[in-house]
Design an enzyme around this catalytic site. Sequence first.
Site, mmCIF file in Angstrom:
data_model
loop_
_atom_site.group_PDB
_atom_site.id
_atom_site.type_symbol
_atom_site.label_atom_id
_atom_site.label_comp_id
_atom_site.label_asym_id
_atom_site.label_seq_id
_atom_site.Cartn_x
_atom_site.Cartn_y
_atom_site.Cartn_z
ATOM 1 N N ASP A 60 -76.919 -86.151 -21.978
ATOM 2 C CA ASP A 60 -76.808 -84.957 -21.148
ATOM 3 C C ASP A 60 -75.799 -84.000 -21.779
ATOM 4 O O ASP A 60 -75.140 -84.327 -22.762
ATOM 5 C CB ASP A 60 -76.434 -85.319 -19.713
ATOM 6 C CG ASP A 60 -75.099 -86.026 -19.602
ATOM 7 O OD1 ASP A 60 -74.329 -86.012 -20.581
ATOM 8 O OD2 ASP A 60 -74.819 -86.594 -18.538
ATOM 9 N N SER A 61 -75.660 -82.816 -21.223
ATOM 10 C CA SER A 61 -74.843 -81.786 -21.864
ATOM 11 C C SER A 61 -73.366 -81.885 -21.523
ATOM 12 O O SER A 61 -72.538 -81.242 -22.164
ATOM 13 C CB SER A 61 -75.342 -80.400 -21.444
ATOM 14 O OG SER A 61 -75.066 -80.165 -20.070
ATOM 15 N N ASP A 246 -83.973 -89.894 -14.351
ATOM 16 C CA ASP A 246 -82.872 -90.831 -14.548
ATOM 17 C C ASP A 246 -82.101 -90.926 -13.250
ATOM 18 O O ASP A 246 -82.130 -90.001 -12.430
ATOM 19 C CB ASP A 246 -81.933 -90.353 -15.668
ATOM 20 C CG ASP A 246 -81.037 -89.218 -15.192
ATOM 21 O OD1 ASP A 246 -79.889 -89.480 -14.785
ATOM 22 O OD2 ASP A 246 -81.486 -88.047 -15.221
ATOM 23 N N CYS A 284 -91.659 -110.285 -7.213
ATOM 24 C CA CYS A 284 -91.114 -109.862 -8.501
ATOM 25 C C CYS A 284 -91.128 -111.023 -9.494
ATOM 26 O O CYS A 284 -90.819 -112.165 -9.135
ATOM 27 C CB CYS A 284 -89.683 -109.343 -8.328
ATOM 28 S SG CYS A 284 -88.890 -108.798 -9.852
ATOM 29 N N CYS A 286 -89.340 -110.890 -12.449
ATOM 30 C CA CYS A 286 -88.229 -110.738 -13.389
ATOM 31 C C CYS A 286 -87.489 -112.066 -13.541
ATOM 32 O O CYS A 286 -87.646 -112.987 -12.735
ATOM 33 C CB CYS A 286 -87.269 -109.631 -12.949
ATOM 34 S SG CYS A 286 -86.110 -110.097 -11.638
ATOM 35 N N CYS A 289 -85.511 -113.221 -10.406
ATOM 36 C CA CYS A 289 -86.314 -113.723 -9.285
ATOM 37 C C CYS A 289 -87.000 -115.042 -9.621
ATOM 38 O O CYS A 289 -87.277 -115.842 -8.728
ATOM 39 C CB CYS A 289 -87.338 -112.674 -8.876
ATOM 40 S SG CYS A 289 -86.597 -111.224 -8.073
#
Length: 335
Positions: A60-61, A246, A284, A286, A289
Amino acid sequence: MPVGTAGTVKAVPQDILETLGAEIILGNTYHLYLRPGHELIRGLGGLHKFISWPRAMLTDSGGFQVFSLAALRKVSDEGVRFRSHLDGSSHLFTPEHSMDVQIALGADIAMAFDECTEYPAERGRAEESLRLTMAWARRSLDHFKAHREEVVWREELGGRTQNLFGIVQGGMYTDLRKACAERLVEMEFDGYAIGGLSVGEPRALTLEMIAEVLPLLPKDKPRYVMGVGYPDEIEQYARMGVDMMDCVLPTRAARHGLLFTSEGRLNIKAKRYAEDQGPPDPECSCAVCRRYSRAYLRHLMQAGESLSATLNTIHNLAYYLGVMERVRQDLKGNA
């Protein structure tokens, strides 16, 4: 995009991010400029090499972080002078300086320096903010084009070039937002972001701003909404045509014991999970889990174990990335 503010997505190593399927992460220009410093990172081969992340990255800036330092900053046409939240030292961020820092970091996508409007803001304040954002966008683009080749390109990444996105501002005024979008498109950035949302406005207003601006941005270039949101929000915005988002929410919430699941939000600190042997989310797949119970995750939170943040974050990122993958597949199926 998982947010890696200081060169790390908090609590999760890069190899696990790769396993989860994260294709791009976000780094924070303001924080990396202050510590360890962009010139140090440049000297070590750029941000990709420094943090050992071979995939895409966006920086980001610094505009939003400077915006958040309301008591420590002074805005002028030149840029923003602010005091470091670390040691109180004085610094000046101009569009040119923001570009220099981001070029040194070498992320695949850099962002134009902008002025973020707080909510609520009077129209006069939003107009002045928009005036600065437009002037700074032009200066950012001109400086970026003149100096982009100074970046430390990574041979192992194929030497791909750096891109610059413009940021649509204008507060919560649709006419200002539209005018900003049209002028940015005329400048021909590599992609376009809608900024200044999720600053306290109602969700319906966020949706209205996105709906008004999105059709004005080229469909053949990436369209990015910054700083959003809950899983149902990002799904809704993606189906509207937003390409990138994001948010710190999946990682920040995880560190406080809030898990996102197919059954809704789950506060793992709740006493009712003390003897619950089920997985955090039965739908889930993942690694968390598959292996750990709600009772164990609650115990880690109660005991203050650092593993708690890691496991909770892995699950939340898996859930968010899973939502995006499902949306992508649905959109492909309907194409």
